[in-house]
Design an enzyme around this catalytic site. Structure first.
Site, PDB file in Angstrom:
ATOM      1  N   GLU A  73      -1.824   0.189   8.034  1.00 44.51           N
ATOM      2  CA  GLU A  73      -1.150  -0.767   7.396  1.00 44.51           C
ATOM      3  C   GLU A  73       0.186  -0.146   6.640  1.00 44.51           C
ATOM      4  OE1 GLU A  73      -1.399  -4.867   4.586  1.00 44.51           O
ATOM      5  OE2 GLU A  73      -3.218  -3.347   5.150  1.00 44.51           O
ATOM      6  N   HIS A 110       2.990  -6.877   4.600  1.00 39.30           N
ATOM      7  CA  HIS A 110       1.817  -6.536   4.884  1.00 39.30           C
ATOM      8  C   HIS A 110       1.570  -6.885   6.220  1.00 39.30           C
ATOM      9  CE1 HIS A 110       0.212  -5.822   0.602  1.00 39.30           C
ATOM     10  NE2 HIS A 110       1.161  -6.652   0.453  1.00 39.30           N
ATOM     11  N   HIS A 143       0.721  -1.205  -0.136  1.00 37.00           N
ATOM     12  CA  HIS A 143      -0.156   0.124   0.101  1.00 37.00           C
ATOM     13  C   HIS A 143       0.727   1.294  -0.031  1.00 37.00           C
ATOM     14  CE1 HIS A 143      -2.914  -3.125   0.649  1.00 37.00           C
ATOM     15  NE2 HIS A 143      -2.351  -3.405   1.803  1.00 37.00           N
ATOM     16  N   GLU A 167       1.887 -11.568   5.703  1.00 33.03           N
ATOM     17  CA  GLU A 167       1.001 -10.639   6.776  1.00 33.03           C
ATOM     18  C   GLU A 167       1.710 -11.030   8.189  1.00 33.03           C
ATOM     19  OE1 GLU A 167      -1.512  -9.060   5.569  1.00 33.03           O
ATOM     20  OE2 GLU A 167      -2.069  -9.857   3.562  1.00 33.03           O
TER      21      GLU A 167
END
Length: 341
Positions: A168, A223, A131, A305
């Site tokens: 995030e 992430h 992101h 993650e």
């Protein structure tokens, strides 16, 4: 106001009336002596003035300050030559055991940052911080569709956040920067897909191209998840075998799994973060075919993650700077293990 001084003729009368021998001053020789004296006065005065101009006014030496025990004996004011030396060389108050700058200063390298010596010398690593902190300001840009080989996906998303608002995108960028430092110290050449230097993105297809164009030996996309509270732990996403359109992951499936397994093992060991209790069946590994960043990659690549931002226990770790350093260390050690075989 005027001033009436003695009449010069009075001097003549006085000296002319002196006897021939009146204490050694003759009335016959006073005038030549006076003329000679008058001629010498301006000459002496001129000489004194010239000396003053040439030599200047006398200056006393500035007082020297006796140093306290352990200090340098240099004057507190210092001379001009002292000032020049202090700006060009270490202070005289430093230990004489210190090597001179000309001998100790490292030479600048022409190699790119991180491309020096070390166990990862010659290796290229691309870190993909998931992101972008600015994505939420550019909905039209990040929501447009891009082709990922077997379908279409959004260019990018805003990502998730903790309940307190720690995003995030902030997390991934911080961990990626820490990883870059660690890996460059090992001699690797490290590139980030974005380093806070873009207003938004890049899109998932561009993220894959960055790793491909760099001919990276390994790519890790960082992430954090946004699942329900109570779901916690990390998991590593591996590319499935996809052969459609521009996507062909078949050459990298095996190597990406090797990378993912090593990253998962080191991440668990360094951070103490348990494998996910809601994805991967306790293995910490998950395989997917719908992620453009994996589908379009032509080099070994995995997603990680690191935890669930919506779980309070995981969020406490993800928002801790010291834990993020552990996360960066664990991910980096997994990459090192993969690259060194």
């Amino acid at each position: 106001m005027s001033y009436d001084g003695p009449d010069p003729d009075g001097f003549d009368d006085y000296y002319n009336n002196l006897p021939a021998n009146s204490g050694g001053t003759s009335r016959l020789n006073w005038r030549p002596m006076l003329i000679a004296f008058a001629a010498l006065v301006p000459t002496a005065l001129a000489a004194w003035l010239i000396w003053q101009v040439v030599s200047g006014p006398a200056e006393s030496e500035p007082p020297k300050v006796l140093p306290a025990p352990g200090q340098s004996s240099t004057s507190s004011a210092g001379s001009p030559s002292d000032a020049k030396e202090s700006s060009a060389s270490p202070s005289a108050s430093k230990s004489s055991a210190s090597p001179s700058p000309s001998k100790s200063a490292p030479k600048k390298s022409s190699k790119p940052a991180g491309g020096g010596s070390g166990p990862l010398a010659g290796k290229v690593v691309v870190i993909d911080p998931g992101h972008n902190p600015g994505n939420f300001r550019h909905p039209a840009d990040i929501n447009r569709s891009v082709n990922v080989g077997n379908g279409s996906k959004e260019c990018d998303t805003t990502g998730t956040s903790t309940n307190a608002g720690y995003t995030e995108a902030q997390f991934t960028l911080d961990v990626a920067r820490r990883m870059k430092v660690i890996l460059e110290q090992q001699g690797a050449t490290v590139q980030l897909t974005q380093n806070g230097d873009r207003a938004w993105g890049p899109c998932v297809d561009e993220r894959a191209r960055i790793g491909n164009n760099a001919k990276a030996d390994a790519v890790v996309s960082v992430h954090a998840d946004g699942s329900a509270a109570g779901n916690r732990g990390f998991h590593v996403i591996l590319p499935a075998s996809v052969h459609a359109g521009a996507a062909d992951t078949r050459p990298i499936v095996a190597s990406s799994r090797d990378l993912g397994e090593r990253v998962a093992g080191k991440f668990l060991q360094v951070t103490g973060q348990p494998p996910s209790n809601y994805i991967g069946g306790g293995t910490g590994l998950d395989t997917r075919s719908d992620l453009g960043g994996l589908n379009l990659s032509k080099v070994p690549k995995v997603f990680v993650e690191c935890g669930n931002m919506r779980d309070s226990q995981d969020a406490g770790r993800l928002t801790s700077g010291s834990w993020r350093q552990k996360a960066a260390q664990g991910l980096s050690e997994g990459i090192v293990s993969f690259l060194r075989g």
